[in-house]
Structures are given as structure tokens and as C-alpha cells.
Write a protein that holds these residues in place. Sequence first.
Motif, PDB file in Angstrom:
ATOM      1  N   SER A  12       0.844  -1.199   0.000  1.00  0.00           N
ATOM      2  CA  SER A  12       0.000   0.000   0.000  1.00  0.00           C
ATOM      3  C   SER A  12       0.869   1.234   0.000  1.00  0.00           C
ATOM      4  O   SER A  12       1.889   1.277   0.680  1.00  0.00           O
ATOM      5  CB  SER A  12      -0.861   0.033   1.261  1.00  0.00           C
ATOM      6  N   TRP A  46      -3.220   2.559  -2.682  1.00  0.00           N
ATOM      7  CA  TRP A  46      -3.803   1.566  -1.785  1.00  0.00           C
ATOM      8  C   TRP A  46      -4.887   0.850  -2.587  1.00  0.00           C
ATOM      9  O   TRP A  46      -5.571   1.448  -3.413  1.00  0.00           O
ATOM     10  CB  TRP A  46      -4.458   2.244  -0.578  1.00  0.00           C
ATOM     11  N   GLU A  47      -5.058  -0.428  -2.311  1.00  0.00           N
ATOM     12  CA  GLU A  47      -6.024  -1.188  -3.109  1.00  0.00           C
ATOM     13  C   GLU A  47      -7.431  -0.621  -2.999  1.00  0.00           C
ATOM     14  O   GLU A  47      -8.197  -0.655  -3.953  1.00  0.00           O
ATOM     15  CB  GLU A  47      -5.983  -2.666  -2.729  1.00  0.00           C
ATOM     16  N   HIS A  48      -7.782  -0.048  -1.826  1.00  0.00           N
ATOM     17  CA  HIS A  48      -9.152   0.445  -1.685  1.00  0.00           C
ATOM     18  C   HIS A  48      -9.449   1.564  -2.675  1.00  0.00           C
ATOM     19  O   HIS A  48     -10.596   1.848  -2.956  1.00  0.00           O
ATOM     20  CB  HIS A  48      -9.455   0.899  -0.248  1.00  0.00           C
ATOM     21  N   TYR A  85      -9.830  -0.889  -6.216  1.00  0.00           N
ATOM     22  CA  TYR A  85     -10.234  -2.276  -6.341  1.00  0.00           C
ATOM     23  C   TYR A  85     -11.657  -2.457  -6.831  1.00  0.00           C
ATOM     24  O   TYR A  85     -11.939  -3.329  -7.641  1.00  0.00           O
ATOM     25  CB  TYR A  85     -10.002  -3.031  -5.017  1.00  0.00           C
TER      26      TYR A  85
END
Lengths: 198, 204
Positions: free
Chosen positions: B115, B154-156, B159
Motif C-alpha cells: 500500500s 492503496w487497493e481500496h 479495487y
Amino acid sequence: NVKTLGRLYHQQIRGLQTFTLPDLSYDYGALEPAISALEQLDDAIAKGDASTAVKLQSAIKFNGGGHVNHSIFWKNLAPTNAGGGELPHGSLGWAIDQHFGSMEKLIAKMNAEGAAVQGSGWVWLAVDKELKRLVVETTANQDPLVTKGASLVPLVGIDVWEHAYYLQYKNVRPDYLKNIWKVINWKYASQVYEKECP
Amino acid sequence: DALEPYMSKRTLELHWGEHHRGYVESLNKYLEKDDILYGYTLDELIRVTYNNGNPLPEYNVAAQVWNHDFFWESMQPGGGNLPILGLLQQIEKDFGSFSNFREEFTETALTLFGSGWVWLVLKRNEKRLAIATTTNAVTPLVWDDIPLLSLDMWEHAYYLDYKNDKARYVNVFMDHLVSWNAALARMARAQSFVNLGEPKIPVA
């Protein structure tokens, strides 16, 4: 090879009911760069090219670590109709009660540590094969567990990267951690434990 | 939904409404309990709690509040295209060409492990632009550089819209979301702290 791995992973997904698995194509890809990276690393070391070697090593740690970690993870999971969630009997169950007091306490501890991981990482239940002791550890990114101790053998690893839970649980990592225990395959964990602590 | 279809309403609801809001609320809770920290501005708070690399617990939430504020303002509906005026000149000076910059920025974003964030910064000491990456909640403020743009890796952040297709996310950001106006304004402000050279005054 990658295709066989892919088929194995796909079989596992269809079996799982209560848990959505992340896109696996990421993990297949992780294997390929690792293989060519190892060749490049050998080359860089042979030539004495330190900075390339270091850069490759961190790529290998990431991709290789990711592959190793996820391989363990798939074995850690099982659908509820195939023993997922069933508590360990035998020596592992006994060791858990001894070291942590009870399974509930172990789960609470792992969930707390997993939720507290900043960014991406994993939370592990491991056995220290020299000291014959159970430990709970966390690692960052895709660092394999051995970076926390060369004698640590992973028994159960839980992926707390956002990709592991985002689609189903969004940002509520604690809910994911609460529910994943329903599909944890303790049979596999017991096998590994009994091999290290016969 | 102003950033649709490049960043969905659902992502913003979650990213801004839950993640960012969560950070703000946690920060407020920390500050309620601590009189000393309460008096700082956000920038100062970040520097102080970073503690020279040994961050205090308040650091992550404070920095993530700042990081996300900065990120939202680094984007705009109808973003993308090219920077103009002094910013374009500086990019061409420091990277060779805009396409070199874009390639380097994209490559950096895609090779980030775990991240983190990718930044276009103005380096105070070297008096030039550079691309920087930070992990988790770290921000270039802590080593005193001046950020001009950021991209949340960050994946959030991606995604829900792109799953693990980071390349598409980064390219969409560059093509449609990045706010060069914001970056230009920030650079103009930065020039009151960093002398980038004499202005080119045309000779009559």
C-alpha cells in the motif's frame, strides 16, 4: 507450471461458499516474474552488480513471497462442508489451549493483530520449530514469515491486504476477520504442526 | 458521481465517506485526549507525530487525512490532458518531455509494493521536480519536499472499479482525472519557497 496451479486454484474457488476469493490472476502472474527474476539475480550477482541484485531481491521477496504466502493461504481454507471451521483436535488443539488459554482467545488475538496491520500484510499462527512453541506474528506486504524468524513455520495465515476482503466487506476488515474462521482448514494446520512437533 | 465513469460513485462513497471520514474521526478522538497535539495545524501535526521515522500512533490517521484531502484535490472532472505554462516547462526541463514523465510516473505506480502513494514533488534542495513513492501513510511533507500531485495506490482506491488492473487505473488517472490546474497552482505557491530560477523576460 502456472496453468496447473491455475486449475487447482479454480477448483478450490468453486468449493467455497461463504467466502469470496480475490482475483487469482494476480497470483499466477506472481510466479512468472519470480522465475525470470531469479535468473536475472544470478546474472547480477555473477557480474557483481550490487544495486541490480538488491532491486531484484526485493522484487523476488515480493513476488516470491506473494506466491508462497498465497499457496499456504489456499491450503488454509476449506468449504464448510469439507471441514472448514471445524476445530482442531489432537496435539494442535491442545497446544493452542496451553499457549493461549483457549481457541477463542487465540482468535481474538489474531483478529486484533490482523486489524492493526497498517496497510498491507498478513497475520500468522506459526510454530517455532526450535522452541516447539506456538506464536502469533504479523508480516508486512508479502514478506514471508521467515523474515520474522528463521525457525517459524506457518500453520495458518490470513491475508489482510485489502484485495482479500474489499469486494465482500469493503473497509470493514474486522468483519472479514471475524468470519474467515468459519472456513479455516484446521486439518491442514494440524498436519503441519504434527510434522514439526511429533 | 462527478468522476464517473473513471472513478465510480460507489468508490467515492466508500473511499471518502468511510475511509477518509474514519481517519478524520479517529484523528479527532486522538486530539480530544491530547492537549499538546490539539494546538498544531495539520501540517505541523504530521511532522511532529512522524517523529523522524518512528511514528507515533496519531501519525497514520493525521497523515492519511492530509493525504486524502490532497488526493481529492489532485483530481477534477474533465481532468487529464497536459499541464500548461510554467509547469509544463519545468516538467520538460526535469524529465526531458511530458511523455517521459508520464512513463516514469506510470512505471513507478505499477512497481509499488504493497500500500502506498505516488507523488509528483518539487524537491526543495535540488530545486527540481521528481517522482516519489511512499508506503502506507508516509507523505513527502515529512522530508520537507513540496507535493504537487498524488495518486492513491492503496487497493481500496481502485479495487472496486478496476480489481487488480492497476495499469488501467493509473492510465485512466492520467488520461481523465489528474488536475493539472491544481498542480500548477501548487507549484506557483511553492515558488514562494523555492527559487526555480530567473523568469524568462523577453528582450524587446
